[in-house]
Write a protein that holds these residues in place. Structure first.
Motif, PDB file in Angstrom:
ATOM      1  N   GLU A   1       0.823  -1.203   0.000  1.00  0.00           N
ATOM      2  CA  GLU A   1       0.000   0.000   0.000  1.00  0.00           C
ATOM      3  C   GLU A   1       0.863   1.261   0.000  1.00  0.00           C
ATOM      4  O   GLU A   1       0.472   2.281  -0.556  1.00  0.00           O
ATOM      5  N   GLU A   2       2.047   1.196   0.612  1.00  0.00           N
ATOM      6  CA  GLU A   2       2.950   2.350   0.631  1.00  0.00           C
ATOM      7  C   GLU A   2       3.361   2.751  -0.788  1.00  0.00           C
ATOM      8  O   GLU A   2       3.471   3.934  -1.100  1.00  0.00           O
ATOM      9  N   TYR A   3       3.609   1.757  -1.631  1.00  0.00           N
ATOM     10  CA  TYR A   3       3.978   2.019  -3.027  1.00  0.00           C
ATOM     11  C   TYR A   3       2.806   2.661  -3.766  1.00  0.00           C
ATOM     12  O   TYR A   3       2.976   3.659  -4.473  1.00  0.00           O
TER      13      TYR A   3
ATOM     14  N   TYR B   1       2.372   6.164  -2.625  1.00  0.00           N
ATOM     15  CA  TYR B   1       3.447   6.994  -3.172  1.00  0.00           C
ATOM     16  C   TYR B   1       3.113   7.408  -4.604  1.00  0.00           C
ATOM     17  O   TYR B   1       3.288   8.573  -4.977  1.00  0.00           O
TER      18      TYR B   1
END
Length: 88
Positions: A23-25, A28
């Motif tokens: 989810e961080e990707y 981003y």
């Protein structure tokens, strides 16, 4: 820094097409975007197989590349085990 953000619809399409991406990707890509970063990395607009960049001998099931350092090393993700790593 020359990046382009993805729309929420584009992020959702990536999420649906590539289950297991961090989810961080995805956040981003929606917040900062893809392209060349100020730190000298290239963030891809979506995951690619290692074979697309380095040739078929580098393909691995479940491994996707998310970007590279513009000098031959890629960073990727194993969608089967939640591990980050380098491919080079």
């Amino acid at each position: 820094m020359r990046t382009t953000t993805l729309t929420p619809t584009q992020v959702q399409a990536l999420r649906a097409a590539h289950p297991g991406l961090p989810e961080e990707y995805l956040a981003y890509l929606g917040d900062v975007g893809f392209g060349e970063t100020a730190s000298g990395c290239m963030i891809y607009s979506g995951p690619v197989s290692p074979g697309e960049i380095h040739g078929p001998a580098f393909d691995r099931v479940g491994i996707v590349l998310l970007g590279d350092d513009l000098a031959g090393y890629g960073f990727g993700y194993d969608v089967t085990s939640s591990c980050y790593g380098e491919v080079g």
